[in-house]
Design an enzyme around this catalytic site. Structure first.
Site, mmCIF file in Angstrom:
data_model
loop_
_atom_site.group_PDB
_atom_site.id
_atom_site.type_symbol
_atom_site.label_atom_id
_atom_site.label_comp_id
_atom_site.label_asym_id
_atom_site.label_seq_id
_atom_site.Cartn_x
_atom_site.Cartn_y
_atom_site.Cartn_z
ATOM 1 N N HIS A 81 -39.492 -80.919 -39.944
ATOM 2 C CA HIS A 81 -38.732 -79.667 -39.873
ATOM 3 C C HIS A 81 -37.259 -79.869 -40.201
ATOM 4 C CE1 HIS A 81 -37.058 -80.435 -35.748
ATOM 5 N NE2 HIS A 81 -38.221 -81.001 -35.516
ATOM 6 N N ASP A 83 -34.657 -77.756 -39.246
ATOM 7 C CA ASP A 83 -33.662 -77.336 -38.249
ATOM 8 C C ASP A 83 -33.439 -78.389 -37.172
ATOM 9 O OD1 ASP A 83 -36.310 -76.785 -37.221
ATOM 10 O OD2 ASP A 83 -35.357 -75.598 -35.636
ATOM 11 N N ASP A 144 -34.070 -85.775 -35.059
ATOM 12 C CA ASP A 144 -35.128 -84.804 -34.813
ATOM 13 C C ASP A 144 -34.822 -83.555 -35.631
ATOM 14 O OD1 ASP A 144 -37.130 -83.217 -33.783
ATOM 15 O OD2 ASP A 144 -36.193 -82.959 -31.821
ATOM 16 N N GLU A 178 -38.492 -74.973 -36.232
ATOM 17 C CA GLU A 178 -39.422 -75.625 -35.305
ATOM 18 C C GLU A 178 -38.844 -75.683 -33.903
ATOM 19 O OE1 GLU A 178 -41.255 -79.047 -33.087
ATOM 20 O OE2 GLU A 178 -39.154 -78.698 -33.657
ATOM 21 N N GLU A 179 -37.537 -75.916 -33.818
ATOM 22 C CA GLU A 179 -36.911 -76.103 -32.507
ATOM 23 C C GLU A 179 -36.886 -74.830 -31.670
ATOM 24 O OE1 GLU A 179 -36.345 -78.793 -31.213
ATOM 25 O OE2 GLU A 179 -35.868 -80.298 -32.736
ATOM 26 N N ASP A 201 -42.675 -86.396 -36.467
ATOM 27 C CA ASP A 201 -41.734 -85.746 -35.547
ATOM 28 C C ASP A 201 -41.776 -86.360 -34.148
ATOM 29 O OD1 ASP A 201 -39.806 -83.913 -34.780
ATOM 30 O OD2 ASP A 201 -41.223 -82.277 -34.440
ATOM 31 N N HIS A 383 -31.762 -84.002 -28.898
ATOM 32 C CA HIS A 383 -31.120 -82.761 -28.431
ATOM 33 C C HIS A 383 -29.841 -82.992 -27.638
ATOM 34 C CE1 HIS A 383 -35.231 -80.400 -28.567
ATOM 35 N NE2 HIS A 383 -35.009 -81.157 -29.637
#
Length: 413
Positions: A81, A83, A144, A178-179, A201, A383
């Site tokens: 992904h 994002d 990520d 995705e997030e 991922d 994150h």
């Protein structure tokens, strides 16, 4: 095998682009800045020789590596992904490169005394002697899932440069959002056309996952009644206090900070309120479907009992399912997990097969007809400001992609 510096340069070119998604925006993609990386990747895929490169109106980028064998073998896919998480800033990412890491504390921001320490982040000890890329402590890194994108692009490029490695048709896709849980919502499985796929991922080297949480969100709305506090006896209903009663009626040990492995939880992540009305926002998670259903029932039961007590509807519960455990869809085709495991073992990687304590695009895609286990991309501490990725893990993930392509051709050719 894989050019280390070339891979590093590619990764750095991706992470400096802010692609944070927005959970409050229903558009696709949820932020315009995701287009910047998508369009850059579109040009790069064309440049390295990929075929059928298509960036659609919703920011899904698909491409094909044609087969170089005559036999008809399964079409496989690899997905990552674009994002990054809205949980922490993705603006002005300034990666730090630590070569030949020696197991010491890493001062990632001296001015703010931000330290990445193996005393707290014990996994760092596994990467002594390797090259580690960190943040500067003011943003997330974006491994990520830009590590996954790097690995997929690098693997496709390598396979094109090495035609002696035999493989069938390979499809790749980079998804938006995705997030914020929407990465698979507009994914066109039929157009993608793969028999199965892998999301790149996961986290630490060796991770191979085909189980994830069943997930739901719940908004509990509690209605109160405001009356002058000096004359409130028998009249005031304080929704804030009722909210406390609701929370205390839940199992105290079944929260994220006290669970692990297959253990599910209730997570209260937002509270807004006044005497008149309080809203509690929960996420509900469990790997076992029956227990998942019991968790949703418990919220409804607590509300029912409180409403019975007041002989009135003071508590409303709105529950929405988010995604389900992909194990149900993967178990009938376990050979796709076995192939990835065999490749890891061939490469000297110890497979770590464990349930995901979260979700993945692969879960939703599996239920849409594209079985899709998850493979490590190499990063840690996603994150947040302490995110890092060992370069050697990204190289190994790239080799796993190449190895899967080769093994599928060998098994079915």
């Amino acid at each position: 095998m894989i050019d280390k510096q070339h891979l590093i340069n590619r990764f750095l070119s991706y992470v400096v682009i802010d692609t944070t998604s927005d959970p409050e925006n229903s558009a696709f993609p949820s932020t315009e800045k995701q287009w910047v990386l998508a369009k850059m990747l579109e040009k790069e895929l064309i440049k390295i020789g990929m075929q059928e490169v298509e960036l659609d109106e919703n920011c899904y980028l698909m491409a094909t590596l044609p087969s170089n064998i005559s036999e008809n073998v399964p079409i496989i896919g690899f997905i990552s992904h674009i994002d990054t998480s809205p949980d922490f800033s993705g603006t002005n990412v300034n990666p730090q490169i630590i070569e030949n890491y020696q197991g010491n504390d890493i001062i990632i921001n001296e001015a703010e005394n931000i330290i990445l320490s193996p005393n707290y982040f014990e996994d760092l000890q596994e990467y002594i002697g390797q090259t580690i890329i960190t943040t500067d402590g003011t943003t997330l890194l974006g491994a990520d899932d830009k590590a996954g994108i790097t690995e997929i692009v690098t693997a496709m490029e390598y396979l094109m440069q090495h035609p002696e490695i035999k493989h069938g048709k390979i499809r790749i896709c980079f998804t938006p959002d995705e997030e914020v849980g929407k990465g698979a919502h507009l994914f066109d499985v039929e157009k993608f056309g793969a028999d199965w796929a892998y999301t790149m991922d996961g986290s630490q080297i060796g991770e191979l996952e085909y189980e994830n949480f069943n997930a739901a969100s719940a908004v509990v709305t509690i209605k109160g009644k405001m009356v002058h506090p000096g004359y409130a006896k028998g009249k005031m209903i304080n929704s804030l206090l009722l909210a406390t009663d609701f929370i205390n009626a839940l199992p105290t040990l079944e929260i994220p900070g006290k669970t692990e492995g297959y253990e599910g939880f209730f997570h209260l992540h937002d509270v807004t309120g006044s005497v008149e009305e309080t809203k509690l926002e929960f996420i509900i998670r469990d790997h076992d479907f029956d227990q998942f259903e019991e968790r949703k029932y418990l919220l409804q039961k607590i509300a029912f009992d409180m409403n019975e007590q007041f002989q009135n509807t003071v508590v409303l519960v709105d529950i929405k399912n988010q995604y389900f455990n992909m194990k149900k869809m993967i178990t009938p085709v376990m050979h796709i997990v076995d192939i990835a495991e065999e490749v890891m073992i061939d490469l000297g990687i110890q497979p770590i097969i464990k349930p995901i304590r979260g979700g993945t695009d692969g879960s939703q895609l599996s239920f849409k007809g594209l079985p899709c286990p998850n493979i490590f991309a190499g990063g840690h501490n996603f994150h947040g400001r302490y995110e890092y990725v060992p370069v050697e893990s990204m190289i190994k993930a790239t080799e796993v992609i190449i190895g899967i392509a080769q093994k599928v051709a060998e098994k079915y050719g």
